[in-house]
Design an enzyme around this catalytic site. Structure first.
Site, PDB file in Angstrom:
ATOM      1  N   GLY A  45      35.248  36.482  42.841  1.00  0.00           N
ATOM      2  CA  GLY A  45      33.850  36.192  41.836  1.00  0.00           C
ATOM      3  C   GLY A  45      34.097  36.782  41.327  1.00  0.00           C
ATOM      4  CD  GLN A  50      31.022  41.271  38.656  1.00  0.00           C
ATOM      5  OE1 GLN A  50      31.210  40.517  38.733  1.00  0.00           O
ATOM      6  NE2 GLN A  50      31.681  42.491  39.385  1.00  0.00           N
ATOM      7  CB  CYS A  92      31.900  44.986  43.845  1.00  0.00           C
ATOM      8  SG  CYS A  92      31.548  44.964  42.612  1.00  0.00           S
ATOM      9  CG  LEU A  93      36.901  42.210  40.476  1.00  0.00           C
ATOM     10  CD1 LEU A  93      36.611  41.123  39.407  1.00  0.00           C
ATOM     11  CD2 LEU A  93      38.093  42.249  40.710  1.00  0.00           C
ATOM     12  CG  HIS A 134      28.928  40.492  46.047  1.00  0.00           C
ATOM     13  ND1 HIS A 134      29.599  41.781  46.741  1.00  0.00           N
ATOM     14  CD2 HIS A 134      29.682  40.437  44.725  1.00  0.00           C
ATOM     15  CE1 HIS A 134      29.898  42.274  45.649  1.00  0.00           C
ATOM     16  NE2 HIS A 134      30.038  42.048  44.601  1.00  0.00           N
ATOM     17  CD  GLU A 135      30.372  37.774  42.896  1.00  0.00           C
ATOM     18  OE1 GLU A 135      30.068  38.365  41.283  1.00  0.00           O
ATOM     19  OE2 GLU A 135      31.503  38.027  42.749  1.00  0.00           O
ATOM     20  CG  HIS A 138      27.632  41.103  40.340  1.00  0.00           C
ATOM     21  ND1 HIS A 138      27.160  42.528  40.451  1.00  0.00           N
ATOM     22  CD2 HIS A 138      28.493  40.769  41.404  1.00  0.00           C
ATOM     23  CE1 HIS A 138      28.763  43.367  40.603  1.00  0.00           C
ATOM     24  NE2 HIS A 138      29.289  41.928  41.225  1.00  0.00           N
TER      25      HIS A 138
HETATM   26  O1  K1U Z   1      31.751  40.447  42.416  1.00  0.00           O
HETATM   27  C1  K1U Z   1      32.958  40.858  42.302  1.00  0.00           C
HETATM   28  O2  K1U Z   1      33.075  41.904  41.957  1.00  0.00           O
HETATM   29  C2  K1U Z   1      34.049  40.201  42.723  1.00  0.00           C
HETATM   30  C3  K1U Z   1      34.460  40.454  44.119  1.00  0.00           C
HETATM   31  C4  K1U Z   1      33.746  39.616  44.976  1.00  0.00           C
HETATM   32  C5  K1U Z   1      33.307  39.951  46.729  1.00  0.00           C
HETATM   33  C6  K1U Z   1      34.332  40.315  47.414  1.00  0.00           C
HETATM   34  C7  K1U Z   1      34.559  40.987  48.158  1.00  0.00           C
HETATM   35  C8  K1U Z   1      33.546  39.830  49.424  1.00  0.00           C
HETATM   36  C9  K1U Z   1      32.258  39.434  48.635  1.00  0.00           C
HETATM   37  C10 K1U Z   1      32.617  39.039  47.072  1.00  0.00           C
HETATM   38  C11 K1U Z   1      35.686  40.543  44.394  1.00  0.00           C
HETATM   39  O3  K1U Z   1      36.653  39.338  44.196  1.00  0.00           O
HETATM   40  S1  K1U Z   1      36.394  42.103  45.061  1.00  0.00           S
HETATM   41  C12 K1U Z   1      37.686  41.655  44.666  1.00  0.00           C
HETATM   42  C13 K1U Z   1      38.475  41.410  46.514  1.00  0.00           C
HETATM   43  O4  K1U Z   1      37.286  40.874  47.226  1.00  0.00           O
HETATM   44  C14 K1U Z   1      40.413  40.521  46.488  1.00  0.00           C
HETATM   45  C15 K1U Z   1      40.899  40.210  45.278  1.00  0.00           C
HETATM   46  C16 K1U Z   1      42.353  40.063  45.420  1.00  0.00           C
HETATM   47  C17 K1U Z   1      42.467  39.295  46.956  1.00  0.00           C
HETATM   48  C18 K1U Z   1      41.227  38.805  48.179  1.00  0.00           C
HETATM   49  C19 K1U Z   1      40.046  39.612  47.375  1.00  0.00           C
HETATM   50 ZN    ZN Z   2      31.078  42.725  42.364  1.00  0.00          ZN
END
Ligand code: K1U
Ligand code: ZN
Length: 171
Positions: A45, A50, A92-93, A134-135, A138
């Site tokens: 997401g 972001q 979270c990225l 989560h999004e 944000h």
């Molecule tokens: O919003 C963001 O920062 C993105 C975040 C979203 C998220 C992850 C986990 C739970 C809720 C919301 C991410 O994508 S973090 C990276 C991640 O979860 C992932 C990366 C590669 C493959 C699978 C998952």
């Molecule tokens: Zn996030």
């Protein structure tokens, strides 16, 4: 175009984002760039703040293997949330390499506008429900670390400040 992802702490990640008034070529470009940035990261997401744009737009694709299901949600709203809760270890990225358990409604009904300007409604469950909440957080200036206790939150924030100082020295 891949856009740089802001790292916490950053005032743009704490802002209440503005609704999108209409779908313009600029919004279409932003959504396309956000999807490209999310897949490149990689992530499941990404929300507009972001990438430094404080507008109510998010993208997501929680399909890990198989045919991708990219989604772009404009002005998303949770219109129903289950009483059942589920716990997921979130990342979270904007907070790289930090993970913590967060408890949220297990299922949510969300209404949004798509990139054709059509209203959509869908019930999300599992990782999709966690991700969309989560999004949307944000878009309201909220990060997953805001669900943690003050000590854990402060520890993560200090690590991110150090990471930003190191990255600034590299350029
Ligand atoms: O919003 C963001 O920062 C993105 C975040 C979203 C998220 C992850 C986990 C739970 C809720 C919301 C991410 O994508 S973090 C990276 C991640 O979860 C992932 C990366 C590669 C493959 C699978 C998952
Ligand atoms: Zn996030």
């Amino acid at each position: 175009m891949i856009r740089p992802i802001l790292i916490h702490p950053d005032p743009r990640l704490k802002k209440l984002c503005e609704p999108v008034a209409e779908i313009t070529p600029e919004i279409e470009r932003l959504a396309a760039d956000m999807l490209e940035t999310m897949y490149d990261a990689p992530g499941i997401g990404l929300a507009a703040p972001q990438v430094g744009v404080t507008k109510r737009l998010l993208v997501m694709d929680c399909i890990k293997e198989g045919t991708p299901e990219p989604m772009a949600l404009v002005n998303p709203e949770v219109i129903w949330a289950s009483e059942d809760l589920s716990v997921y270890e979130e990342g979270c990225l904007s907070i790289p390499d930090q993970y913590a358990d967060v408890k949220r409604p297990a299922e949510v009904q969300v209404r949004w506008m798509d990139l054709k300007g059509q209203m959509q409604e869908r019930q999300f469950a599992g990782i999709w429900a966690t991700c969309v909440q989560h999004e949307i957080d944000h878009l309201d200036g909220k990060l997953f670390i805001d669900y943690l206790g003050p000590l854990k939150r402060q520890m993560i924030t200090r690590k991110m400040e150090k990471l930003k100082r190191e990255r600034a020295r590299e350029v």
